[in-house]
Scaffold this motif. Structure first.
Motif, PDB file in Angstrom:
ATOM      1  N   LYS A  96       0.837  -1.208   0.000  1.00 30.65           N
ATOM      2  CA  LYS A  96       0.000   0.000   0.000  1.00 30.65           C
ATOM      3  C   LYS A  96       0.865   1.249   0.000  1.00 30.65           C
ATOM      4  O   LYS A  96       0.605   2.203  -0.753  1.00 30.65           O
ATOM      5  N   LEU A  97       1.911   1.244   0.807  1.00 28.72           N
ATOM      6  CA  LEU A  97       2.800   2.395   0.849  1.00 28.72           C
ATOM      7  C   LEU A  97       3.471   2.614  -0.508  1.00 28.72           C
ATOM      8  O   LEU A  97       3.452   3.719  -1.053  1.00 28.72           O
ATOM      9  N   MET A  98       4.070   1.554  -1.053  1.00 27.19           N
ATOM     10  CA  MET A  98       4.821   1.727  -2.283  1.00 27.19           C
ATOM     11  C   MET A  98       3.911   2.129  -3.436  1.00 27.19           C
ATOM     12  O   MET A  98       4.276   2.978  -4.261  1.00 27.19           O
ATOM     13  N   GLU A  99       2.719   1.560  -3.505  1.00 29.11           N
ATOM     14  CA  GLU A  99       1.814   1.908  -4.610  1.00 29.11           C
ATOM     15  C   GLU A  99       1.231   3.311  -4.463  1.00 29.11           C
ATOM     16  O   GLU A  99       0.700   3.855  -5.433  1.00 29.11           O
ATOM     17  N   SER A 100       1.372   3.913  -3.289  1.00 35.14           N
ATOM     18  CA  SER A 100       0.945   5.307  -3.135  1.00 35.14           C
ATOM     19  C   SER A 100       1.989   6.273  -3.700  1.00 35.14           C
ATOM     20  O   SER A 100       1.721   7.465  -3.831  1.00 35.14           O
ATOM     21  N   LEU A 101       3.168   5.739  -4.050  1.00 32.79           N
ATOM     22  CA  LEU A 101       4.274   6.582  -4.500  1.00 32.79           C
ATOM     23  C   LEU A 101       4.716   6.300  -5.932  1.00 32.79           C
ATOM     24  O   LEU A 101       5.279   7.178  -6.586  1.00 32.79           O
ATOM     25  N   VAL A 102       4.491   5.060  -6.432  1.00 34.75           N
ATOM     26  CA  VAL A 102       5.016   4.666  -7.737  1.00 34.75           C
ATOM     27  C   VAL A 102       3.892   4.283  -8.694  1.00 34.75           C
ATOM     28  O   VAL A 102       2.750   4.081  -8.297  1.00 34.75           O
ATOM     29  N   VAL A 103       4.264   4.146  -9.983  1.00 31.71           N
ATOM     30  CA  VAL A 103       3.284   3.877 -11.038  1.00 31.71           C
ATOM     31  C   VAL A 103       3.080   2.385 -11.287  1.00 31.71           C
ATOM     32  O   VAL A 103       2.155   1.988 -11.993  1.00 31.71           O
ATOM     33  N   GLY A 104       3.954   1.529 -10.738  1.00 26.11           N
ATOM     34  CA  GLY A 104       3.917   0.109 -11.051  1.00 26.11           C
ATOM     35  C   GLY A 104       2.927  -0.682 -10.222  1.00 26.11           C
ATOM     36  O   GLY A 104       2.444  -0.226  -9.183  1.00 26.11           O
ATOM     37  N   ASP A 105       2.643  -1.899 -10.693  1.00 26.47           N
ATOM     38  CA  ASP A 105       1.771  -2.827  -9.977  1.00 26.47           C
ATOM     39  C   ASP A 105       2.647  -3.685  -9.074  1.00 26.47           C
ATOM     40  O   ASP A 105       3.136  -4.737  -9.475  1.00 26.47           O
ATOM     41  N   ILE A 106       2.838  -3.231  -7.854  1.00 25.88           N
ATOM     42  CA  ILE A 106       3.711  -3.934  -6.912  1.00 25.88           C
ATOM     43  C   ILE A 106       3.002  -5.154  -6.338  1.00 25.88           C
ATOM     44  O   ILE A 106       3.634  -6.176  -6.052  1.00 25.88           O
ATOM     45  N   ALA A 107       1.688  -5.073  -6.200  1.00 29.19           N
ATOM     46  CA  ALA A 107       0.925  -6.178  -5.621  1.00 29.19           C
ATOM     47  C   ALA A 107       1.013  -7.450  -6.454  1.00 29.19           C
ATOM     48  O   ALA A 107       0.906  -8.558  -5.928  1.00 29.19           O
ATOM     49  N   ASP A 278      13.373  13.643 -15.539  1.00 24.34           N
ATOM     50  CA  ASP A 278      13.417  14.454 -14.321  1.00 24.34           C
ATOM     51  C   ASP A 278      11.998  14.818 -13.899  1.00 24.34           C
ATOM     52  O   ASP A 278      11.025  14.282 -14.436  1.00 24.34           O
ATOM     53  N   GLU A 279      11.885  15.724 -12.947  1.00 25.28           N
ATOM     54  CA  GLU A 279      10.580  16.090 -12.401  1.00 25.28           C
ATOM     55  C   GLU A 279       9.690  16.806 -13.409  1.00 25.28           C
ATOM     56  O   GLU A 279       8.490  16.978 -13.173  1.00 25.28           O
ATOM     57  N   HIS A 280      10.274  17.224 -14.531  1.00 21.47           N
ATOM     58  CA  HIS A 280       9.495  17.910 -15.559  1.00 21.47           C
ATOM     59  C   HIS A 280       9.213  16.999 -16.756  1.00 21.47           C
ATOM     60  O   HIS A 280       8.755  17.468 -17.793  1.00 21.47           O
ATOM     61  N   THR A 281       9.495  15.703 -16.580  1.00 23.23           N
ATOM     62  CA  THR A 281       9.269  14.718 -17.639  1.00 23.23           C
ATOM     63  C   THR A 281       8.262  13.694 -17.156  1.00 23.23           C
ATOM     64  O   THR A 281       8.412  13.165 -16.047  1.00 23.23           O
ATOM     65  N   THR A 282       7.259  13.380 -17.950  1.00 24.44           N
ATOM     66  CA  THR A 282       6.304  12.332 -17.579  1.00 24.44           C
ATOM     67  C   THR A 282       6.778  10.987 -18.124  1.00 24.44           C
ATOM     68  O   THR A 282       7.607  10.934 -19.043  1.00 24.44           O
ATOM     69  N   PRO A 283       6.254   9.878 -17.595  1.00 27.40           N
ATOM     70  CA  PRO A 283       6.628   8.566 -18.128  1.00 27.40           C
ATOM     71  C   PRO A 283       6.329   8.411 -19.612  1.00 27.40           C
ATOM     72  O   PRO A 283       7.100   7.752 -20.330  1.00 27.40           O
ATOM     73  N   VAL A 284       5.257   9.000 -20.088  1.00 30.39           N
ATOM     74  CA  VAL A 284       4.920   8.884 -21.512  1.00 30.39           C
ATOM     75  C   VAL A 284       5.916   9.669 -22.353  1.00 30.39           C
ATOM     76  O   VAL A 284       6.412   9.182 -23.375  1.00 30.39           O
ATOM     77  N   GLU A 285       6.233  10.887 -21.939  1.00 34.99           N
ATOM     78  CA  GLU A 285       7.237  11.681 -22.652  1.00 34.99           C
ATOM     79  C   GLU A 285       8.580  10.966 -22.663  1.00 34.99           C
ATOM     80  O   GLU A 285       9.305  11.001 -23.664  1.00 34.99           O
ATOM     81  N   GLY A 286       8.908  10.311 -21.560  1.00 39.30           N
ATOM     82  CA  GLY A 286      10.185   9.630 -21.437  1.00 39.30           C
ATOM     83  C   GLY A 286      10.222   8.258 -22.079  1.00 39.30           C
ATOM     84  O   GLY A 286      11.201   7.526 -21.912  1.00 39.30           O
ATOM     85  N   SER A 287       9.166   7.900 -22.824  1.00 37.67           N
ATOM     86  CA  SER A 287       9.066   6.575 -23.469  1.00 37.67           C
ATOM     87  C   SER A 287       9.174   5.456 -22.446  1.00 37.67           C
ATOM     88  O   SER A 287       9.797   4.417 -22.684  1.00 37.67           O
ATOM     89  N   LEU A 288       8.547   5.676 -21.284  1.00 40.35           N
ATOM     90  CA  LEU A 288       8.541   4.703 -20.199  1.00 40.35           C
ATOM     91  C   LEU A 288       7.121   4.288 -19.819  1.00 40.35           C
ATOM     92  O   LEU A 288       6.852   3.896 -18.678  1.00 40.35           O
ATOM     93  N   THR A 291       6.143   1.084 -17.821  1.00 42.17           N
ATOM     94  CA  THR A 291       6.243   0.956 -16.362  1.00 42.17           C
ATOM     95  C   THR A 291       4.904   1.144 -15.667  1.00 42.17           C
ATOM     96  O   THR A 291       4.781   0.857 -14.475  1.00 42.17           O
ATOM     97  N   LEU A 292       3.894   1.628 -16.404  1.00 42.69           N
ATOM     98  CA  LEU A 292       2.577   1.875 -15.806  1.00 42.69           C
ATOM     99  C   LEU A 292       1.810   0.563 -15.715  1.00 42.69           C
ATOM    100  O   LEU A 292       1.448  -0.034 -16.725  1.00 42.69           O
ATOM    101  N   GLY A 293       1.557   0.089 -14.512  1.00 45.67           N
ATOM    102  CA  GLY A 293       0.843  -1.164 -14.334  1.00 45.67           C
ATOM    103  C   GLY A 293      -0.568  -1.103 -14.903  1.00 45.67           C
ATOM    104  O   GLY A 293      -1.252  -0.085 -14.790  1.00 45.67           O
ATOM    105  N   ILE A 308      -0.887  11.871 -16.603  1.00 43.83           N
ATOM    106  CA  ILE A 308      -0.158  10.863 -17.389  1.00 43.83           C
ATOM    107  C   ILE A 308      -1.075  10.052 -18.295  1.00 43.83           C
ATOM    108  O   ILE A 308      -0.764   9.834 -19.482  1.00 43.83           O
ATOM    109  N   LEU A 309      -2.217   9.601 -17.782  1.00 49.42           N
ATOM    110  CA  LEU A 309      -3.061   8.679 -18.553  1.00 49.42           C
ATOM    111  C   LEU A 309      -3.619   9.288 -19.844  1.00 49.42           C
ATOM    112  O   LEU A 309      -3.637   8.597 -20.872  1.00 49.42           O
ATOM    113  N   PRO A 310      -4.064  10.545 -19.867  1.00 51.27           N
ATOM    114  CA  PRO A 310      -4.498  11.111 -21.152  1.00 51.27           C
ATOM    115  C   PRO A 310      -3.387  11.135 -22.198  1.00 51.27           C
ATOM    116  O   PRO A 310      -3.662  11.055 -23.400  1.00 51.27           O
TER     117      PRO A 310
END
Length: 403
Positions: A96-107, A278-288, A291-293, A308-310
């Motif tokens: 629960k803690l980690m998924e409140s901070l990251v984009v991945g499916d840790i569960a 960096d903090e001004h780059t989204t995962p989609v912009e960064g071709s990442l 990583t989105l679960g 990010i999702l749109p």
């Protein structure tokens, strides 16, 4: 994950002029730098030390940067990455803690399986990239970047306190271990001589705790940041020198520093935090986006999801791309122009590829210029030269997966 820089003439750099974001010589007496458990070991083996993310680390050894790079691709090399932040997240609410901070499916992670993920903020920006492993011992093992050490630790500790105040069962420990990366096609063969476990059963992004060359309590993770097969070994600090010495007894193994690590990760198309993301780059912009679960996308329950999702549906202005060019090497901050000469983006990382004998780089361009094969211009030393958008990785990766 965070890496460093080349310093030899082949890359057009001198030690006295290392980019500040990637490493600089130890010339300032007032600098107070942290030392890894292998600091004296590096000096004894001819390590040329530089300041990197608050640590004193070897940029290269007696071999040239290019020799170290090619040795890693053909045999295997040992890197000291003990400057990385290692933490344990414990308690019933650790996921629960980690998924409140990251984009991945840790569960969804199986016991001892790991994943690359991203800390994001509410604006969708990337706070850091990290590897999260769900261990069979009942905690999450997290490795994140040295340059983000204070930020990452404060972020996780703040969320721990927040959840604890709500009655959640969660806590955090900093792991005071060394971290060694053995990377290259013969890495598993070398390591197998020192472990009882069958490494053929340890595929990419899985880990296990084992004794390694007589050092007990080591966590061996099949991963790395070079594009090659290999492992990262979290080793009790008191055993780090013994383990490094034992590994070096095999003639397949040579020491390598931050310079080779940076060119290896660039050939593999992997990001350097603070330069490529960096903090001004989204995962989609960064071709990442990968990583989105899937479950997390549906739930929209990670920081920055509404931004990010749109972007996944095409509503993004720019993307990280690979570039190749002839002539002078592309460097960070080199302007990228369209064929009409209008500036459209910027290079974020670049160097000559020792394997390809071509100049490779990464940078950001508007989406309409992001298709592989698109001709562009780059400005290097105030001169324009031809470049082409290229698929990444530039050099084929060789991660070990079970057939």
């Amino acid at each position: 994950m965070q890496r460093a820089v080349s310093m030899v003439a082949y890359l057009g750099l001198r030690l006295q002029a290392l980019p500040s974001a990637l490493g600089r010589p130890l010339s300032c007496a007032q600098d107070v730098l942290r030392r890894t458990p292998l600091y004296d070991f590096h000096l004894a083996h001819g390590g040329k030390m530089v300041a990197f993310a608050g640590w004193s680390l070897p940029v290269q050894y007696r071999d040239s940067h290019v020799a170290s790079h090619l040795h890693t691709r053909r045999h295997c090399s040992l890197f000291d990455v003990s400057h990385m932040l290692q933490t344990k997240i414990l308690g019933c609410d650790r996921v629960k803690l980690m998924e409140s901070l990251v984009v991945g499916d840790i569960a969804e992670l199986r016991p001892n399986q790991g994943t690359l993920s991203l800390f994001t903020n509410e604006a969708g920006g990337i706070l850091d990239d990290l590897i999260v492993t769900s261990t069979s011992e009942g905690y999450l093992y997290v490795v994140s970047n040295a340059s983000c050490w204070d930020k990452d630790l404060a972020l996780m500790q703040g969320k721990v306190r927040e959840l604890q105040n709500m009655g959640s069962d969660v806590s955090l420990e900093v792991v005071d271990n060394g971290l060694l990366a053995l990377q290259g096609p013969t890495a598993a063969q070398v390591l197998q001589a020192g472990v009882a476990d069958d490494l053929r059963k340890l595929p990419f992004m899985t880990s296990a705790v084992m004794e390694v060359f007589g050092v007990s309590g080591c966590r061996v993770t099949r991963c790395g940041y070079t594009g090659e097969d290999g492992v990262e070994i979290s080793v009790p600090a008191a055993g780090a020198v013994h383990l490094a010495t034992a590994l070096l007894e095999n003639p397949e193994v040579k020491l390598a520093g931050l310079a080779a690590r940076d060119s290896l990760r660039l050939e593999a198309g992997l990001c350097l935090y603070g330069s490529d993301i960096d903090e001004h780059t989204t995962p989609v912009e960064g071709s990442l986006s990968w990583t989105l679960g899937k479950r997390r996308r549906t739930a929209m329950d990670f920081p920055g999801a509404s931004v990010i999702l749109p972007q996944l549906k095409g509503k993004v202005q720019r993307r990280r791309v690979g570039l190749m060019c002839e002539g002078a090497p592309m460097r960070a901050h080199s302007p990228i122009l369209n064929m009409e000469g209008t500036m459209i983006g910027t290079v974020t990382s670049g160097c000559p590829s020792p394997c390809l004998k071509k100049n490779v780089a990464m940078g950001y361009v508007p989406c309409e210029y992001s298709r592989p094969g698109t001709p562009l211009l780059v400005e290097v030393r105030r001169k324009q030269q031809m470049a082409v958008v290229s698929k990444m990785p530039f050099v084929t990766t060789n991660y070990y997966t079970l057939k």
